[in-house]
Design a protein around this motif. Sequence first.
Motif, PDB file in Angstrom:
ATOM      1  N   GLU A  44       3.632  -9.034  -6.676  1.00 17.41           N
ATOM      2  CA  GLU A  44       3.404  -7.600  -6.853  1.00 17.41           C
ATOM      3  C   GLU A  44       3.918  -6.826  -5.648  1.00 17.41           C
ATOM      4  OE1 GLU A  44      -0.289  -4.490  -7.795  1.00 17.41           O
ATOM      5  OE2 GLU A  44      -0.504  -6.644  -8.138  1.00 17.41           O
ATOM      6  N   ARG A  45       4.578  -5.713  -5.933  1.00 27.15           N
ATOM      7  CA  ARG A  45       5.083  -4.812  -4.891  1.00 27.15           C
ATOM      8  C   ARG A  45       4.010  -3.756  -4.645  1.00 27.15           C
ATOM      9  NH1 ARG A  45       8.434  -0.314  -5.804  1.00 27.15           N
ATOM     10  NH2 ARG A  45       8.886  -1.125  -7.895  1.00 27.15           N
ATOM     11  N   PHE A  46       3.215  -3.947  -3.594  1.00 27.97           N
ATOM     12  CA  PHE A  46       2.054  -3.097  -3.368  1.00 27.97           C
ATOM     13  C   PHE A  46       2.409  -1.712  -2.852  1.00 27.97           C
ATOM     14  CE2 PHE A  46      -0.368  -6.692  -4.383  1.00 27.97           C
ATOM     15  CZ  PHE A  46      -1.702  -6.317  -4.518  1.00 27.97           C
ATOM     16  N   THR A  47       3.570  -1.559  -2.250  1.00 28.32           N
ATOM     17  CA  THR A  47       3.965  -0.227  -1.800  1.00 28.32           C
ATOM     18  C   THR A  47       4.424   0.650  -2.955  1.00 28.32           C
ATOM     19  OG1 THR A  47       5.991  -1.375  -1.128  1.00 28.32           O
ATOM     20  CG2 THR A  47       4.534  -0.622   0.630  1.00 28.32           C
ATOM     21  N   ALA A  48       4.500   0.103  -4.162  1.00 26.14           N
ATOM     22  CA  ALA A  48       4.806   0.952  -5.317  1.00 26.14           C
ATOM     23  C   ALA A  48       3.756   2.043  -5.458  1.00 26.14           C
ATOM     24  CB  ALA A  48       4.875   0.106  -6.588  1.00 26.14           C
ATOM     25  N   GLN A  49       2.494   1.693  -5.205  1.00 24.71           N
ATOM     26  CA  GLN A  49       1.420   2.669  -5.342  1.00 24.71           C
ATOM     27  C   GLN A  49       0.932   3.223  -4.009  1.00 24.71           C
ATOM     28  OE1 GLN A  49       1.264  -0.484  -6.423  1.00 24.71           O
ATOM     29  NE2 GLN A  49      -0.575  -1.534  -5.724  1.00 24.71           N
ATOM     30  N   ASP A  50       1.197   2.545  -2.908  1.00 26.16           N
ATOM     31  CA  ASP A  50       0.654   2.993  -1.624  1.00 26.16           C
ATOM     32  C   ASP A  50       1.702   2.802  -0.539  1.00 26.16           C
ATOM     33  OD1 ASP A  50      -0.810   3.654   0.596  1.00 26.16           O
ATOM     34  OD2 ASP A  50      -2.438   2.233   0.249  1.00 26.16           O
ATOM     35  N   ARG A  51       2.439   3.868  -0.234  1.00 31.89           N
ATOM     36  CA  ARG A  51       3.509   3.775   0.753  1.00 31.89           C
ATOM     37  C   ARG A  51       2.987   3.540   2.162  1.00 31.89           C
ATOM     38  NH1 ARG A  51       7.273   1.799   0.244  1.00 31.89           N
ATOM     39  NH2 ARG A  51       7.996   2.732   2.179  1.00 31.89           N
ATOM     40  N   SER A  52       1.686   3.753   2.409  1.00 27.68           N
ATOM     41  CA  SER A  52       1.151   3.593   3.757  1.00 27.68           C
ATOM     42  C   SER A  52       1.059   2.129   4.184  1.00 27.68           C
ATOM     43  CB  SER A  52      -0.249   4.225   3.853  1.00 27.68           C
ATOM     44  OG  SER A  52      -1.219   3.453   3.146  1.00 27.68           O
ATOM     45  N   PRO A  61       2.089  -3.494  11.424  1.00 28.07           N
ATOM     46  CA  PRO A  61       2.601  -2.415  10.571  1.00 28.07           C
ATOM     47  C   PRO A  61       2.564  -2.726   9.068  1.00 28.07           C
ATOM     48  CG  PRO A  61       4.439  -3.647  11.498  1.00 28.07           C
ATOM     49  CD  PRO A  61       3.188  -4.201  12.124  1.00 28.07           C
ATOM     50  N   TYR A  62       2.284  -4.007   8.720  1.00 26.19           N
ATOM     51  CA  TYR A  62       2.210  -4.375   7.311  1.00 26.19           C
ATOM     52  C   TYR A  62       0.746  -4.594   6.960  1.00 26.19           C
ATOM     53  CZ  TYR A  62       7.071  -5.022   8.457  1.00 26.19           C
ATOM     54  OH  TYR A  62       8.335  -4.812   8.919  1.00 26.19           O
ATOM     55  N   ARG A  63       0.194  -3.702   6.153  1.00 28.10           N
ATOM     56  CA  ARG A  63      -1.237  -3.687   5.882  1.00 28.10           C
ATOM     57  C   ARG A  63      -1.533  -4.603   4.699  1.00 28.10           C
ATOM     58  NH1 ARG A  63      -4.228  -0.445   8.553  1.00 28.10           N
ATOM     59  NH2 ARG A  63      -5.774  -0.166   6.889  1.00 28.10           N
ATOM     60  N   LEU A 109       5.625 -10.582   2.030  1.00 26.64           N
ATOM     61  CA  LEU A 109       6.984 -10.242   2.451  1.00 26.64           C
ATOM     62  C   LEU A 109       7.100  -8.747   2.695  1.00 26.64           C
ATOM     63  CD1 LEU A 109       9.288 -12.092  -0.135  1.00 26.64           C
ATOM     64  CD2 LEU A 109       8.894 -12.769   2.239  1.00 26.64           C
ATOM     65  N   ALA A 110       7.852  -8.379   3.713  1.00 25.62           N
ATOM     66  CA  ALA A 110       8.329  -7.006   3.848  1.00 25.62           C
ATOM     67  C   ALA A 110       9.837  -7.049   3.646  1.00 25.62           C
ATOM     68  CB  ALA A 110       7.992  -6.442   5.219  1.00 25.62           C
ATOM     69  N   VAL A 111      10.310  -6.274   2.682  1.00 27.90           N
ATOM     70  CA  VAL A 111      11.745  -6.241   2.376  1.00 27.90           C
ATOM     71  C   VAL A 111      12.233  -4.808   2.450  1.00 27.90           C
ATOM     72  CG1 VAL A 111      11.616  -8.291   0.905  1.00 27.90           C
ATOM     73  CG2 VAL A 111      11.374  -6.025  -0.119  1.00 27.90           C
ATOM     74  N   GLN A 132       9.309  -2.288   1.832  1.00 32.10           N
ATOM     75  CA  GLN A 132       8.349  -2.497   0.768  1.00 32.10           C
ATOM     76  C   GLN A 132       7.537  -3.756   1.058  1.00 32.10           C
ATOM     77  OE1 GLN A 132       9.181  -0.873  -2.964  1.00 32.10           O
ATOM     78  NE2 GLN A 132      11.352  -1.334  -2.844  1.00 32.10           N
ATOM     79  N   LEU A 133       6.237  -3.691   0.761  1.00 35.89           N
ATOM     80  CA  LEU A 133       5.354  -4.831   0.952  1.00 35.89           C
ATOM     81  C   LEU A 133       5.170  -5.535  -0.379  1.00 35.89           C
ATOM     82  CD1 LEU A 133       3.434  -6.493   2.759  1.00 35.89           C
ATOM     83  CD2 LEU A 133       1.608  -4.905   2.099  1.00 35.89           C
ATOM     84  N   VAL A 134       5.534  -6.800  -0.407  1.00 36.36           N
ATOM     85  CA  VAL A 134       5.422  -7.625  -1.608  1.00 36.36           C
ATOM     86  C   VAL A 134       4.454  -8.758  -1.310  1.00 36.36           C
ATOM     87  CG1 VAL A 134       6.676  -9.088  -3.245  1.00 36.36           C
ATOM     88  CG2 VAL A 134       7.795  -7.064  -2.261  1.00 36.36           C
ATOM     89  N   GLN A 135       3.465  -8.943  -2.197  1.00 37.75           N
ATOM     90  CA  GLN A 135       2.500 -10.021  -2.019  1.00 37.75           C
ATOM     91  C   GLN A 135       2.480 -10.886  -3.272  1.00 37.75           C
ATOM     92  OE1 GLN A 135      -1.025  -7.507  -0.393  1.00 37.75           O
ATOM     93  NE2 GLN A 135      -1.014  -9.416   0.760  1.00 37.75           N
ATOM     94  N   ALA A 136       2.400 -12.196  -3.060  1.00 41.05           N
ATOM     95  CA  ALA A 136       2.419 -13.149  -4.163  1.00 41.05           C
ATOM     96  C   ALA A 136       1.284 -14.138  -4.010  1.00 41.05           C
ATOM     97  CB  ALA A 136       3.754 -13.892  -4.201  1.00 41.05           C
TER      98      ALA A 136
END
Length: 386
Positions: free
Chosen positions: A262-270, A47-49, A240-242, A277-281
């Motif tokens: 970066e919080r990638f779900t800021a621009q893409d909720r899918s 579920p986390y793309r 991370l998913a938070v 929220q999906l956060v990648q570092a």
Amino acid sequence: MARRITIIGGGFGGLTAAISAAEEGAEVTLHEAHRRLGGRARTAQGPYRTNEGPHAFYRRGPHWAWLRRRGLVGPLARIPVGDLLRMRYRLDGRLRALPPLGISRLATRRDAPVGRTFLGWASEVAGERTARAAANFVAVATFHHDPGLLSAAFTQERLRRAAGLPPEAVYPVGGWQSVIDRMSARALELGVRIETGSRLEALPPTNNPIIVATSLDAARRLLDDDRLTGESGRTLLLDLAVRSRRGDAFVVSDLDGTGWVERFTAQDRSLAPAGEQLVQAQLPLAPGESKESGLARAEQLLDLGFRGWRERTVWRRTAVAAGRTGAVDRPGTTWRDRPSVDRGDGVYLVGDQVAAPGVLSEVSFGSALEAVSLALVRGRVRQFSR
């Protein structure tokens, strides 16, 4: 008789080569060792793309126009203005809303020399403090633990691309896999034969051109060529998913060290389930630095930009990417000094550590087009010489 080309590797570079060659009328067979195409551009199925580290297109790059003309980019995720205003920078141990103004001045320069370190040159232009902050910022586009040690021309180009306004970075909806899926569909429409789960341990016996679109390490083994070496970054990747919370930063860039969250779900909720929220570092690791040290630095950035993230975390994944983050150029060298595309005997090399210009995936793209051009010229020469 149609020209025949074999491509080994079904990542972004291999698919670019396959489409380009097929559009010119070549019969193309592509071998991919994995069951899914994409290489490092693969996006997890959910579920986390997630991608393998932070991914974005730089829209002024040559691959951008090429993909757009063919309808391969697809819909783009837009960063809300409110989130753009939540870009944050760690400097002197504190979180700031703006980087030093001198970074913008450095980003607009066009006179950075090849033969000097970025830190040495930039310190003379903007002062050592600003130069060091700018070098650390560029880690997002180099995956290197100290971009200040690299060629001034190399690092400044990446600073210009990463710090430009309006931002160059754009994001395909659904992650890079959506682009890969459209590229593979286009290749199939053009008649490319795609064989997944097809791991080759040696070059296939053929008189036709072969394009090797793999990592440099894999190409070295496949071609049994010890000359295929190059310096690259070594990077801690943290996903991370938070649970969502208002007030989270969009980006935290470490100007005291090297690192980017970066919080990638800021621009893409899918990219994550509702309410998460999906956060990648990515935290570049110095030679000898441990994974644990990189994680500790990542958590410091998360503490600054994502209050209460530990209690909100519902999923976590870490990895170390070594030698898979693109080429870096030391002072006195340029992209022309990397392993050449033409390896002789009808074999051509594609990837992000070979002799082609550009930033990150643009190197794979440029080397793919050059490899196809050379392969088709060779095919015509062989055909006319019969």
